[in-house]
Design an enzyme around this catalytic site. Structure first.
Site, PDB file in Angstrom:
ATOM      1  N   GLU A  47       0.850  -1.194   0.000  1.00  0.00           N
ATOM      2  CA  GLU A  47       0.000   0.000   0.000  1.00  0.00           C
ATOM      3  C   GLU A  47       0.891   1.252   0.000  1.00  0.00           C
ATOM      4  OE1 GLU A  47      -2.216  -0.030   3.651  1.00  0.00           O
ATOM      5  OE2 GLU A  47      -3.547   1.622   3.069  1.00  0.00           O
ATOM      6  N   LYS A 118      -9.484   2.897  -2.036  1.00  0.00           N
ATOM      7  CA  LYS A 118      -9.798   2.216  -0.766  1.00  0.00           C
ATOM      8  C   LYS A 118     -11.086   2.765  -0.168  1.00  0.00           C
ATOM      9  CE  LYS A 118      -7.286   1.046   3.530  1.00  0.00           C
ATOM     10  NZ  LYS A 118      -6.016   1.309   4.271  1.00  0.00           N
ATOM     11  N   CYS A 151      -5.582  -3.189   2.052  1.00  0.00           N
ATOM     12  CA  CYS A 151      -5.392  -3.324   3.501  1.00  0.00           C
ATOM     13  C   CYS A 151      -6.695  -3.532   4.288  1.00  0.00           C
ATOM     14  CB  CYS A 151      -4.605  -2.099   4.004  1.00  0.00           C
ATOM     15  SG  CYS A 151      -3.770  -2.374   5.583  1.00  0.00           S
TER      16      CYS A 151
END
Lengths: 278, 278
Positions: A47, A118, A151
């Site tokens: 990330e 995200k 994540c």
């Protein structure tokens, strides 16, 4: 598809340094070249692989954010072209509206195939990034269908389902997993959740974590590549360090959701019962 | 609640024998008495704890099925009353319409508090049982809110969510996990999924498996009691055997869904994004 040869999948668990994008880019490309030399066809980077993670404030992140045609993604696309591979990397992105995003970018020989922002932001990321509102990508490639999350997204099984139900064979997850205490002898909880995400969907998962303590934050260093049963094919490493994980993945296995004579992990779902509450 | 003392939770991983309900009932009650003597306030028994599992055919299951006022549940209720505890056990049930169900029954000193009919049937169970169509129970008790699922149900994170989102502190799961191969050194996939279910919801999970090979089927023997982070407090045992698992559970921890300054595992969900696909 089910008869296709295995695909070599790699995670490059590298050290990043917040605020040093040139060094981060170089470290990423070096690692991907090493993976390519080892035969990898799909390579995952952590990330925020351009910027690092522990921003002093939102302004620092905004300054480090790059557009999709910036040097990081251009470097990745050139590397993908050079090596004939598919890459999924985390990008501190400035989007077309100027918003700062925590993104995953999928590139192949043809260039950018998908960008995902995200949707579930971790801790202070909420003060830094604008969350995404779009479903994660599931991209058809010569080695199979590839999805991407970032994540903390992986901790929402509903979100993982949106990838799996649209047919992903392999879910690539750039991560920066901050280290937290765990009982002696236990595998990191992040890895356990990645395994379970794979198993309940019969989908391969390649989660690429980072290393390199940053402004007081250490990382799990828990990169893992699982098979469709959720068992690790590579990683997690016994300790926090830099390195390349590589595994031969029979991605065609993910096309078979059957786990017994009468069971299929997706067909057995009962969405009509879930809807009342989900 | 968060300040409440810990609750002693037990799983009785016992040997069952298909077609011998008297022996099964006796084994269950002996094990629960042992758990009570060790201080347990909540005790879980395996799936189909009256009948055993590997039925020759649907007729054998139908013959072994009992109503809620049959000897098994009456025995459990008496035991709960005698010991001042809460029990969750798996029952081969004949319901009020004469249908055969794979159920979990929750009893306390007052008698039957809830019956849940397994909604996701495993393998040949589909030829034996009628699946349930009702949401799993979440029952208020003096030690906290207790939910129940049965075995394969636990592999559907959406179903686990229906329990967690309605406030369960502890999810009790009677199971019969058939043994399947796994890589050397790996924890059983069933246990990994139980851990992940706990962690993504910050909810305790007590999964009670069985032992005793039956008509060629062996069992994982993977009973586990996890904390709200998904780490085992008791079990899984290193090998398949009979025994009592007991753990002190601070069930109040499950009332706190926060995992960082800015994160809450339930509030961070984005159901508006999931609905399009779930």
């Amino acid at each position: 598809m089910i008869q296709m040869p295995p695909t070599s999948v790699a995670c490059c668990q590298i050290t990043l340094a917040v605020g040093d994008p040139d060094a981060n880019r170089a470290a990423g490309l070096r690692a991907v070249e090493r993976a390519a030399a080892a035969g990898a066809r799909v390579v995952v980077l952590p990330e925020l692989a351009n910027s690092g993670y522990v921003f002093r404030d939102p302004a620092e992140a905004a300054e480090l954010a790059e557009p999709l045609d910036g040097p990081t993604v251009e470097g990745w696309a050139a590397c993908a072209r050079r090596n004939g591979l598919i890459m999924v990397g985390g990008l501190c992105e400035r989007d077309e509206d100027g918003l700062v995003r925590n993104s995953a970018v999928l590139v192949d020989e043809s260039g950018v195939r998908a960008v995902y922002r995200k949707a579930h932001l971790w801790d202070r990321e909420k003060t830094v990034f604008t969350p995404g509102d779009e479903l994660p990508p599931v991209i058809e490639t010569p080695v199979g269908r590839i999805g991407a999350l970032v994540c903390y997204d992986l901790e929402f099984p509903e979100w993982v389902r949106t990838v799996a139900l649209r047919g992903a064979d392999l879910l690539c997850v750039p991560t920066n997993w901050p280290l937290s205490p765990r009982p002696e002898g236990e595998r990191p909880a992040e890895v356990v959740r990645a395994q379970a995400s794979a198993a309940v969907n019969r989908m391969f998962v390649a989660a690429c974590d980072r290393t390199g303590p940053e402004r007081g934050v250490a990382w799990v260093g828990g990169s893992v590549i699982t098979d469709a049963d959720g068992f690790p094919l590579a990683g997690p490493r016994p300790r926090y360090d830099e390195g390349l994980l590589i595994a031969e993945c029979r991605l065609g296995d993910a096309r078979n959701k059957r786990i017994s004579e009468h069971n299929d992990v997706h067909a057995d779902r009962r969405p009509e019962l879930y809807r009342s509450i989900v």
